[in-house]
Design a protein around this motif. Structure first.
Motif, PDB file in Angstrom:
ATOM      1  N   GLU A 111    -103.406-102.979 -23.094  1.00  0.00           N
ATOM      2  CA  GLU A 111    -102.450-102.087 -22.606  1.00  0.00           C
ATOM      3  C   GLU A 111    -102.857-100.859 -22.710  1.00  0.00           C
ATOM      4  O   GLU A 111    -102.706-100.342 -21.670  1.00  0.00           O
ATOM      5  N   SER A 112    -103.556-100.292 -23.570  1.00  0.00           N
ATOM      6  CA  SER A 112    -103.502 -98.851 -23.351  1.00  0.00           C
ATOM      7  C   SER A 112    -104.680 -98.657 -22.164  1.00  0.00           C
ATOM      8  O   SER A 112    -104.483 -97.664 -21.755  1.00  0.00           O
ATOM      9  N   ALA A 113    -105.782 -99.975 -22.218  1.00  0.00           N
ATOM     10  CA  ALA A 113    -106.521 -99.892 -21.373  1.00  0.00           C
ATOM     11  C   ALA A 113    -105.727-100.495 -20.221  1.00  0.00           C
ATOM     12  O   ALA A 113    -106.303 -99.172 -18.958  1.00  0.00           O
ATOM     13  N   VAL A 114    -105.101-100.842 -19.586  1.00  0.00           N
ATOM     14  CA  VAL A 114    -104.634-100.676 -17.767  1.00  0.00           C
ATOM     15  C   VAL A 114    -103.708 -99.921 -18.507  1.00  0.00           C
ATOM     16  O   VAL A 114    -103.972 -99.117 -17.326  1.00  0.00           O
ATOM     17  N   ALA A 115    -102.997 -99.239 -19.149  1.00  0.00           N
ATOM     18  CA  ALA A 115    -102.424 -98.191 -18.462  1.00  0.00           C
ATOM     19  C   ALA A 115    -102.876 -96.614 -18.159  1.00  0.00           C
ATOM     20  O   ALA A 115    -102.855 -96.247 -16.899  1.00  0.00           O
ATOM     21  N   LEU A 116    -104.683 -96.757 -18.750  1.00  0.00           N
ATOM     22  CA  LEU A 116    -105.470 -95.233 -18.884  1.00  0.00           C
ATOM     23  C   LEU A 116    -105.431 -95.405 -17.104  1.00  0.00           C
ATOM     24  O   LEU A 116    -105.861 -94.567 -16.160  1.00  0.00           O
ATOM     25  N   GLN A 120    -101.834 -92.819 -12.639  1.00  0.00           N
ATOM     26  CA  GLN A 120    -102.471 -92.120 -11.266  1.00  0.00           C
ATOM     27  C   GLN A 120    -102.729 -90.267 -11.444  1.00  0.00           C
ATOM     28  O   GLN A 120    -103.391 -89.988 -10.365  1.00  0.00           O
ATOM     29  N   ILE A 121    -102.378 -89.632 -12.084  1.00  0.00           N
ATOM     30  CA  ILE A 121    -102.070 -88.008 -12.108  1.00  0.00           C
ATOM     31  C   ILE A 121    -103.813 -87.712 -12.838  1.00  0.00           C
ATOM     32  O   ILE A 121    -103.543 -86.463 -12.833  1.00  0.00           O
ATOM     33  N   THR A 122    -104.106 -88.956 -13.348  1.00  0.00           N
ATOM     34  CA  THR A 122    -105.515 -88.609 -14.484  1.00  0.00           C
ATOM     35  C   THR A 122    -106.735 -89.333 -13.137  1.00  0.00           C
ATOM     36  O   THR A 122    -106.921 -89.748 -12.803  1.00  0.00           O
ATOM     37  N   SER A 123    -107.636 -87.962 -12.716  1.00  0.00           N
ATOM     38  CA  SER A 123    -108.758 -87.927 -11.897  1.00  0.00           C
ATOM     39  C   SER A 123    -109.651 -89.710 -12.687  1.00  0.00           C
ATOM     40  O   SER A 123    -109.417 -89.614 -13.791  1.00  0.00           O
ATOM     41  N   PRO A 124    -110.591 -89.966 -12.004  1.00  0.00           N
ATOM     42  CA  PRO A 124    -111.500 -91.222 -12.531  1.00  0.00           C
ATOM     43  C   PRO A 124    -112.216 -90.076 -13.340  1.00  0.00           C
ATOM     44  O   PRO A 124    -112.876 -91.231 -14.625  1.00  0.00           O
ATOM     45  N   PHE A 125    -112.870 -89.132 -13.050  1.00  0.00           N
ATOM     46  CA  PHE A 125    -113.784 -88.263 -14.282  1.00  0.00           C
ATOM     47  C   PHE A 125    -113.044 -88.403 -15.767  1.00  0.00           C
ATOM     48  O   PHE A 125    -113.801 -89.092 -16.505  1.00  0.00           O
ATOM     49  N   GLN A 126    -111.853 -87.771 -15.338  1.00  0.00           N
ATOM     50  CA  GLN A 126    -110.982 -87.785 -16.724  1.00  0.00           C
ATOM     51  C   GLN A 126    -110.607 -89.541 -18.022  1.00  0.00           C
ATOM     52  O   GLN A 126    -110.959 -89.243 -19.105  1.00  0.00           O
TER      53      GLN A 126
END
Length: 186
Positions: A111-116, A120-126
């Motif tokens: 669930e945490s992996a999917v949420a991460l 939307q506000i987190t960049s792919p690098f982050q």
């Protein structure tokens, strides 16, 4: 031993007769004896008053662990008591939480992996950085847990630490204390 383990441990400390009965049953199964000893140590360390527990039950503990290991058990009780009394004690979880293979591998729940991944506000690098951070943190925790377990299952290492602890209690010279502290860290 057909009752619960906690009840058997409590029964063991009631009288010398009950100690003899339990020890006679344990002698037929060395693995059960090891497990019983471990459970007694766990109950002692859970009590929060480990040294009192040890001293109140010293004769029974001597019968269970024998003269070879009783000094080490006493040193363990003293060290555990010191950790309980020290406000800067380390919080080392003894019990483990069951995890899925996914959690064991990645260090986070599905669930945490999917949420991460969906954040939307987190960049792919982050996202990659957070995922890698969780992964490596999980691997470090697993290695630490394995090292603690290896230490606790090795009577020789426990004996060495007990001897160092006793030396530290007797030492008065700051240089000697520093030298002993370096040995404890190893």
């Amino acid at each position: 031993i057909y009752q619960g383990l906690d009840a058997t441990i409590n029964q063991f400390f009631i009288s010398p007769d009950s100690q003899r009965k339990v020890l006679d049953q344990l002698k037929t199964n060395p693995e059960a004896e090891k497990g019983f000893r471990a459970a007694v140590l766990e109950q002692m360390t859970r009590s929060g008053r480990t040294l009192d527990f040890f001293n109140e039950n010293k004769d029974a503990m001597n019968k269970l662990f024998g003269s070879t290991y009783i000094k080490n058990v006493e040193a363990l009780a003293e060290a555990t008591q010191a950790l309980y009394q020290n406000p800067t004690k380390l919080n080392v979880p003894i019990s483990t939480i069951r995890k899925t293979k996914f959690e064991e591998t990645l260090g986070m729940s599905p669930e945490s992996a999917v949420a991460l991944a969906r954040r939307q506000i987190t960049s792919p690098f982050q996202k990659v950085t957070i995922g890698l951070s969780k992964f490596f943190q999980n691997k470090a925790s697993q290695a630490e847990g394995e090292a603690i377990q290896e230490f606790l299952l090795d009577p020789k290492k426990i004996q060495d630490v007990a001897q160092l602890y006793n030396k530290m209690n007797e030492a008065t010279d700051p240089k000697e204390l520093a030298s002993l502290a370096k040995q404890v860290v190893k």
